[in-house]
Design a protein around this motif. Structure first.
Motif, PDB file in Angstrom:
ATOM      1  N   LEU A 105      16.997  12.208  -9.103  1.00 55.34           N
ATOM      2  CA  LEU A 105      16.625  10.803  -8.958  1.00 55.34           C
ATOM      3  C   LEU A 105      15.869  10.590  -7.655  1.00 55.34           C
ATOM      4  CD1 LEU A 105      16.639   7.955  -9.885  1.00 55.34           C
ATOM      5  CD2 LEU A 105      18.931   7.676  -8.945  1.00 55.34           C
ATOM      6  N   SER A 106      16.432  11.158  -6.595  1.00 57.22           N
ATOM      7  CA  SER A 106      15.801  10.982  -5.300  1.00 57.22           C
ATOM      8  C   SER A 106      14.423  11.618  -5.279  1.00 57.22           C
ATOM      9  CB  SER A 106      16.668  11.590  -4.218  1.00 57.22           C
ATOM     10  OG  SER A 106      16.151  11.261  -2.978  1.00 57.22           O
ATOM     11  N   LEU A 137      12.041   9.231  -6.992  1.00 58.17           N
ATOM     12  CA  LEU A 137      11.812   8.067  -6.132  1.00 58.17           C
ATOM     13  C   LEU A 137      10.881   8.431  -4.991  1.00 58.17           C
ATOM     14  CD1 LEU A 137      15.272   6.332  -5.694  1.00 58.17           C
ATOM     15  CD2 LEU A 137      13.165   5.334  -6.533  1.00 58.17           C
ATOM     16  N   LEU A 138      11.126   9.618  -4.448  1.00 57.28           N
ATOM     17  CA  LEU A 138      10.335  10.066  -3.312  1.00 57.28           C
ATOM     18  C   LEU A 138       8.880  10.269  -3.714  1.00 57.28           C
ATOM     19  CD1 LEU A 138      10.963  10.688  -0.415  1.00 57.28           C
ATOM     20  CD2 LEU A 138      11.190  13.071  -1.016  1.00 57.28           C
ATOM     21  N   TYR A 175      18.356  17.184  -6.549  1.00 56.10           N
ATOM     22  CA  TYR A 175      18.530  15.731  -6.419  1.00 56.10           C
ATOM     23  C   TYR A 175      17.416  15.065  -7.221  1.00 56.10           C
ATOM     24  CZ  TYR A 175      21.409  17.302  -2.598  1.00 56.10           C
ATOM     25  OH  TYR A 175      22.368  17.921  -1.849  1.00 56.10           O
ATOM     26  N   ALA A 188      -4.651  -0.708  -0.860  1.00 52.79           N
ATOM     27  CA  ALA A 188      -4.709  -2.101  -1.291  1.00 52.79           C
ATOM     28  C   ALA A 188      -5.110  -2.982  -0.108  1.00 52.79           C
ATOM     29  CB  ALA A 188      -3.355  -2.532  -1.845  1.00 52.79           C
ATOM     30  N   THR A 217      -0.459   1.221  -0.856  1.00 51.12           N
ATOM     31  CA  THR A 217      -0.429  -0.084  -0.194  1.00 51.12           C
ATOM     32  C   THR A 217      -1.497  -0.136   0.884  1.00 51.12           C
ATOM     33  OG1 THR A 217       1.263   0.673   1.338  1.00 51.12           O
ATOM     34  CG2 THR A 217       2.027  -0.500  -0.604  1.00 51.12           C
ATOM     35  N   VAL A 218      -1.710   1.003   1.546  1.00 47.93           N
ATOM     36  CA  VAL A 218      -2.750   1.029   2.571  1.00 47.93           C
ATOM     37  C   VAL A 218      -4.118   0.811   1.935  1.00 47.93           C
ATOM     38  CG1 VAL A 218      -3.863   2.455   4.313  1.00 47.93           C
ATOM     39  CG2 VAL A 218      -1.399   2.525   4.063  1.00 47.93           C
ATOM     40  N   VAL A 259       7.304   8.849  -6.153  1.00 49.66           N
ATOM     41  CA  VAL A 259       6.715   7.528  -6.359  1.00 49.66           C
ATOM     42  C   VAL A 259       6.423   6.877  -5.003  1.00 49.66           C
ATOM     43  CG1 VAL A 259       7.149   5.218  -7.234  1.00 49.66           C
ATOM     44  CG2 VAL A 259       7.809   7.198  -8.582  1.00 49.66           C
ATOM     45  N   GLY A 260       7.410   6.953  -4.118  1.00 49.35           N
ATOM     46  CA  GLY A 260       7.239   6.350  -2.803  1.00 49.35           C
ATOM     47  C   GLY A 260       6.070   6.952  -2.057  1.00 49.35           C
ATOM     48  N   GLN A 261       5.974   8.276  -2.154  1.00 49.24           N
ATOM     49  CA  GLN A 261       4.884   8.952  -1.459  1.00 49.24           C
ATOM     50  C   GLN A 261       3.536   8.529  -2.009  1.00 49.24           C
ATOM     51  OE1 GLN A 261       4.870  10.518   1.111  1.00 49.24           O
ATOM     52  NE2 GLN A 261       6.894  11.362   1.438  1.00 49.24           N
ATOM     53  N   LEU A 280       3.015   5.654  -3.336  1.00 45.54           N
ATOM     54  CA  LEU A 280       2.841   4.234  -3.039  1.00 45.54           C
ATOM     55  C   LEU A 280       2.354   3.998  -1.621  1.00 45.54           C
ATOM     56  CD1 LEU A 280       5.928   2.472  -4.612  1.00 45.54           C
ATOM     57  CD2 LEU A 280       3.532   2.079  -5.146  1.00 45.54           C
ATOM     58  N   THR A 281       2.875   4.808  -0.659  1.00 47.76           N
ATOM     59  CA  THR A 281       2.537   4.569   0.739  1.00 47.76           C
ATOM     60  C   THR A 281       1.047   4.410   0.941  1.00 47.76           C
ATOM     61  OG1 THR A 281       4.338   6.059   1.172  1.00 47.76           O
ATOM     62  CG2 THR A 281       3.076   5.310   3.067  1.00 47.76           C
TER      63      THR A 281
END
Lengths: 267, 260, 325
Positions: free
Chosen positions: B20-21, B24-25, B18, B38, B35-36, B27-29, B31-32
């Motif tokens: 694409l997923s 994305l995952l 998979y 930040a 943001t904290v 990147v998301g991981q 990012l999490t």
């Protein structure tokens, strides 16, 4: 409409079944609310700076986040829908005589309501009873409270409209984790769930104001504590309506396109 | 160990299916925690310091705990997701195989996307170290390593303990997040900023403070004597994981006498 | 080789009820019921047997299989298989058995089948030569050559089941547990699976215990039947014994030149009738088949005639009826 009502009821009842889960959820939320406030207390303790939000308002803001967590968080998954899409069983859904968008919308709404209604009252009580500066304070006037209820519910509606995009995106990614994560992480940050929007630097605030996310959480919570004056709140409600309409229209359009290229997996 | 590598390679193949997923995952991981971070940065931008701790000191604290958490999540993810394994009945499958259940559960999940999170913590770690006015001597480096390794042990222990609970009830496991996610959230700031009882809890019951706050005092040169004691405090993590493993074994036995 | 003695097992089940009020009530108090899944189960199985384990849904078939494969520990009773007590020496014991749960997969969903096999090889520590020999034998006899490179999720159910069975035999187990191996398969796949089970039983002497709802599986495979109902063992014996127990029944199917009236025969039930064919059922102790044929040929011009025994399905139904389950 009846269909949606019965979907709603079914969801609600099955949500209620998970007693232990609800208690565990409440304990978790109380704990996190407490921890977050404790961190802010530490920051405020020896601060020479003049933050734009008093500690009291901040505690209220945090508690509202925890109490209505089920309303405001994007990280709220309905695995049934994901499985429908990835397993190809979406075909069954297509056979039903009602629109998928509204059907899912009703389902998600019911889930969030069931989850929030069970949890909010106990947390609310505990939060009111906590000693200063950890407690939740009352809204200044009854009118503010009424405005809060309206903005909160509209916020919920906007939030579900946003989360619909997570489900729709799965049609392309075929695995729910990635898109949930990206949308949820960014969205929750912009909604003020990590740190309250008023504590962000002004350039960051400007970004959040331009996007729909803060209207789901930050806006109603600040209406509650009276930081946003009533006249401004009424304007805010109008903006919430505009966002809601725009997101639903866009969502319906995306879903239609997604359904047109459904890949039914496996045999 | 060889078998574990085999498990990892097969999971890699599955996840690569998979694409694409997967991205994305990742990147998301990444990012999490971003943001904290930040959030942390914005807070310090607003307030300057918290109880005498500067941003870079807090960032170091955050990086160490973030790295241990990411590592243990990568490796012990199978335990994190364990309740679904019990719920679907697939745990039966593991029991009819001639290998230890712990190894098989470890091998049942491995999320490569978590590497994004790890990388991010690693960058913050080096960044904060370079900004801090400390000299990195060999014992200090050793202590840092020890902190991370023992932090992994504690988080893995928590995951194992939580997973063990799902042998008794699949519901309500969420509450264990208080200790895993909650522990991570709390330990990302130096523990001294909290109320006394919280500090005590995370020092003596779940010794996250021992792998983070206490040895950090040594690394930052804030101790007053007893350096060795601060240096070696992370070893509490080794002590912590033992009862968790015991709980797992009791749980497996219980499952086999009640499961259906 | 397999000996179960007085196995009991009960579960506690939470009762769930419908309705909002009940759901709210259940928040505070929940009722439990004790379900006795197995009650005093005892039997023995010798090496090389194929045993069909049958019973209605929820009778305790799967529970027994789980006890025998070391997944569950019974409340009491003893179970000795190959000299092991399954739930005590789990790791050593399971090396000797293969298990297929028809409704679940043991293969890794997203990777080609061959990779799953490779991993199983490491899990069971199968020596290289044994692995390759077995793999060659299994791919050949189950016709897997074309599908081992395909990810499992793209396989059809029949292909997947063949792979599942292959996967459970890679490590040369002495006993094979099959929990509904033919569930949901089409006729061709069912036959392929049956033939294969028969073959490994003959050639390798693998003892097979299979649960199924398809009586054709039993008829094709099992020398012996164990029947369980409501947790109790109700029947243990061969298919032929079961036949002779209810065996005085015969079914006569007759084809004839067009005849527009049904032909009633005394002491015989007519199961179906059409202008060209009729099916009769009789008890040969009351009405011999010969007399029925004689009566028929008096009335119609017989084209073809077939005498059969009761199908296994009906035998089993009779058994269920006898025990009121």
């Amino acid at each position: 409409m009846n269909t949606y009502l019965s979907v709603w009821k079914l969801r609600f009842v099955s949500g209620l079944q998970y007693r232990t889960a609800a208690i565990a959820g409440m304990a978790t939320q109380l704990f996190f609310g407490f921890v977050f406030i404790m961190v802010y207390v530490a920051f405020y303790a020896h601060s020479s700076a003049q933050p734009s939000m008093s500690l009291e308002q901040l505690a209220t803001y945090i508690w509202l986040q925890q109490i209505f967590l089920a309303f405001v968080m994007l990280w709220f998954r309905d695995n049934e829908i994901f499985n429908l899409i990835t397993s190809g069983n979406i075909a069954y859904e297509l056979c039903r005589p009602c629109g998928i968008y509204s059907f899912w919308y009703a389902k998600l709404l019911a889930q969030r309501l069931a989850s929030a209604i069970l949890r909010c009252i106990p947390i609310l009580l505990v939060a009111f009873l906590l000693p200063k500066p950890y407690n939740l304070t009352m809204p200044p006037t009854a009118a503010t409270f009424a405005l809060f209820v309206v903005t909160l519910l509209l916020g919920l509606a906007v939030n579900i409209a946003i989360s619909m995009f997570i489900y729709i995106s799965v049609f392309w990614t075929m695995s729910p984790v990635g898109s949930t994560l990206v949308i949820a992480v960014i969205g929750e940050f912009l909604a003020g769930m990590i740190i309250p929007v008023p504590l962000m630097p002004s350039w960051m605030q400007a970004i959040t104001y331009a996007l729909p996310f803060r209207w789901t959480a930050d806006f109603p919570f600040r209406v509650y504590s009276g930081q946003i004056p009533q006249s401004e709140a009424v304007w805010g409600i109008l903006i919430q309506f505009v966002w809601l309409a725009a997101l639903i229209l866009l969502g319906r359009w995306c879903l239609k396109r997604a359904l047109r290229q459904v890949v039914v997996q496996g045999g | 160990m060889y078998l574990y590598l085999k498990y990892i390679s097969i999971l890699f193949k599955s996840q690569a299916q998979y694409r694409l997923s997967f991205w994305l995952l990742t990147v998301g991981q990444a990012l999490t925690p971003l943001t904290v971070l930040a959030g942390l940065y914005f807070m310090f931008a607003q307030f300057g310091q918290v109880k005498g701790w500067t941003f870079y000191e807090a960032a170091l604290c955050y990086a160490v705990i973030g790295l241990s958490y990411a590592l243990s999540e990568t490796f012990a993810r199978g335990f994190d997701m364990f309740s679904s394994l019990v719920g679907s009945g697939d745990f039966d499958r593991l029991l009819v195989r001639p290998r230890s259940t712990i190894l098989q559960v470890l091998g049942s999940k491995f999320e490569f996307a978590r590497l994004g999170r790890m990388l991010q913590s690693l960058i913050v770690l080096f960044w904060s170290l370079s900004k801090l006015p400390i000299e990195l001597t060999f014992p200090k480096l050793f202590t840092l390593m020890l902190m991370i390794v023992c932090g992994v042990l504690i988080f893995s222990g928590l995951f194992v303990a939580t997973a063990s609970l799902s042998f008794w009830t699949i519901q309500g496991i969420e509450v264990a997040n208080v200790f895993t996610d909650g522990g991570r959230e709390m330990a990302k700031y130096p523990l001294s900023i909290y109320e006394k009882w919280v500090t005590n809890f995370f020092t003596y019951v779940i010794p996250l403070g021992c792998v983070n706050y206490l040895p950090l005092l040594y690394v930052l040169g804030r101790t007053d004597g007893h350096q060795l004691r601060y240096m070696l405090s992370p070893l509490a993590g080794v002590v912590f994981i033992l009862p968790c493993l015991l709980l797992w074994h009791i749980g497996v036995r219980h499952y086999r006498s009640t499961g259906s | 080789m397999i000996a179960l003695q007085g196995i009991n097992k009960s579960f506690k089940v939470a009762r769930r009820t419908a309705g909002v009020r009940q759901a709210v009530k259940a928040l505070f108090a929940r009722e439990h019921t004790i379900v006795e899944a197995l009650h005093n189960i005892s039997f023995e199985i010798s090496p090389g047997e194929i045993v069909g384990y049958i019973g209605p849904n929820g009778a305790g078939k799967s529970t027994t299989i789980k006890v025998m494969s070391g997944i569950l520990v019974p409340d009491n009773g003893t179970c000795k298989i190959l000299g092991y007590t399954p739930w005590q020496d789990r790791a050593a014991y399971v090396r000797n058995i293969g298990v297929v749960f028809g409704q679940r997969t043991q293969l890794w969903w997203d990777v080609p089948v061959i990779d799953s096999f490779g991993l199983l090889r490491d899990i069971y520590k199968i020596p290289g030569d044994v692995y390759h020999a077995n793999l060659a034998m299994l791919t050949e006899s189950l016709a897997l050559t074309d599908i081992v490179q395909t990810p499992v999720r793209q396989l059809s159910l029949g292909q997947r089941m063949r792979c599942e069975i292959a996967a459970s035999l890679l490590h040369d187990p002495k006993i094979l547990f099959l929990d509904e191996p033919t569930i949901g398969l089409d006729a061709a796949s069912k036959i392929a699976v049956r033939q294969f089970i028969k073959r490994i039983n003959k050639e390798r002497g693998v003892t097979v215990i299979l649960t199924t709802h398809d009586m054709n599986d039993i008829e094709a495979l099992a020398d012996r039947i164990l029947m369980i109902g409501k947790g109790t063992l109700l029947y243990d014996g061969t298919l032929n014994d079961l036949r002779s127990r209810f065996g005085s029944k015969r079914i006569v199917t007759v084809d004839y030149r067009e005849h527009y009236e049904p032909v009633p025969i005394d002491g015989v039930t007519c199961l179906s009738w059409s202008p060209e064919r009729a099916v009769y059922s009789m008890d040969i102790e009351v009405t011999p088949v010969a007399s029925v044929i004689a009566r028929l040929s008096e009335q119609v011009e017989v084209v073809d005639l077939e005498v059969g025994t009761t199908p296994v399905e009906e035998l089993v139904l009779e058994l269920y009826k006898e025990h009121r389950i």
